[in-house]
Design an enzyme around this catalytic site. Sequence first.
Site, PDB file in Angstrom:
ATOM      1  CG  LEU A 118      -1.671   1.290   1.546  1.00  0.00           C
ATOM      2  CD1 LEU A 118      -2.609   1.666   0.413  1.00  0.00           C
ATOM      3  CD2 LEU A 118      -2.455   1.148   2.857  1.00  0.00           C
ATOM      4  CB  CYS A 119       0.784   4.323   0.180  1.00  0.00           C
ATOM      5  SG  CYS A 119       1.243   6.070   0.083  1.00  0.00           S
ATOM      6  CG  LEU A 120       7.055   4.520   1.275  1.00  0.00           C
ATOM      7  CD1 LEU A 120       7.829   4.784  -0.001  1.00  0.00           C
ATOM      8  CD2 LEU A 120       7.478   5.500   2.372  1.00  0.00           C
TER       9      LEU A 120
END
Length: 574
Positions: A310-312
């Site tokens: 997720l995301c980074l």
Amino acid sequence: MAQDQQLSRDVGERAASVLAPESDLFEDLDAAGFGEALVDAARASLVSPAAPARHALQLAADLVRIPGAAAVRALGRDIEPPLPVDPRDRRFADPTWADNAVFYATRQAYLALSRFARETVDAADLAPETARKARMALDLLLDAAAPTNFLPTNPAALKRAFETGGVSVVRGARAFVDDLLHNGGRPRQVDTSGFEVGRNLAATPAKVVYRNDLMELLQYEPQTDEVRSAPLLCSPPWINKYYVMDLAPQRSFIEWAVRHGRTVFAISYRNPGRAMSDTTLDDYLVHGPQTALDVITEITGAETVDIVGLCLGGALTAITAAYLTQGGDTRIGTLTLLNTMLDYGDPGVLGTFTDERTVAKLERKMRREGVLEGKSMAGTFDILRANDLIFNYVVSNWLMGQDPPAFDILAWNADSTRMPAEMHAFYLRNFYVENRLAAGTLEIAGRTIELGAIKAPTYVVSAINDHIVPWESAYKTAGLVSGPVRYVLSSGGHIAGIVNPPSPKAWYQVSETEEALPPAGAAWREEAERRSGSWWEDWARWSDAHSGELVAPPPVGSTAHPVLGPGPGDYVRT
């Protein structure tokens, strides 16, 4: 008495530092050069006054027309307003703004002045980056100056004060003082008193099966008689705590995966202090996902492991997959990338905060402090949606005297973390400023990362209203990896698009074409089919087709990696 006098002085000092609600956000804006950009815009207007003069004449004409229109409204007659009113602007939803002549004129004057200011700044001869910063800073100032943010010019707040006999004003004043003293002058976004990690947040049953200085690894207890042979590793961002992926019962992606026959593991990162300032992105790869894969394969005996990032954490997932594949490691099964950007060439509004000059300032600040505080990043994200995340609570908490809502996503968001200086400086410069990951020039742990080495089936999810990872940028992942990609566009924003359990309001778009995805997201969307429901359901079907046969659940922990304690572990509480 002395205590009262000291309290009064403390309140006074804090109040004196408050230019407007969320005053310390202006410090963040100054670090990004937003104040300087506004000064440049003003200077450019003075050098070339023709355009500002035209806009001033238009403003004068607008202001002249407003009293007449207000008088007509006072007589109960409909009239086209001098300035158009956006029906989506919830700040002016109270009917008094249209029915009462004084408030009608107040709103129109605010809209006229806002238009004048925006047109003047937009007409200034500035470099594109400076122009974007000037416009964003101006928008924040105009949002702060909206009449809805002040008690005498907010009809809804005045009505509530009358209805409650002034109690709402007293409660709001108390909240204001409390936030000045204990919340940095910011209105609280959430009532966290009803939430507890391990009880109604991060509550899916799990055990800690590994711990190092960087992370704990959780293994979730099986909830089905059989599971898919490939375990599933959840790789969260460390900008916030991991449990956005295990938010709350019935609203947890991890719980959903466990109940759909997956053996799930999750990384819970330590909240770094100054002692971890030298921690690098190399460390996060080696001691995070790579070490987790070692532990998972030892416990389960599985040959491959699927990863959801997720995301980074999604960017690190892709980097890990490429890094291991380039080294001949074949343990990666499938990848799921949630609201993840791998090509930072067009990072949306965050690009305004991540130009060369701003990143250089942040690097100096982080060298001094050792970390980037979570409140600094939270302030940046708040600025991006100031009306929803700042001034909405100025009105509800301080003017209306209401308690902030008890909402699980906001409770998680308030549980912020710090970022190690070395890692975060590397990330901002190499990803946002230089876009090295997409260019194929990013070096991590001794290898130059080639995303094209990723041949694993990849499921990519973006959210239509994501202001952190624009979906069009996330879509570019399909052109960076070599394996088959299923791209899904979901309803919601950066977090609500992920915390997306099946509901009547949820929807997603997907294309079932067997051909390669088109290079541009807009072309894909023209062909994609909109479906009711959550992408969680679509992912579960895709996951079943790619995650192996059904087998008996593996043990929780092993002799080599015994259970160290109950989930959600210790690091999530730091």
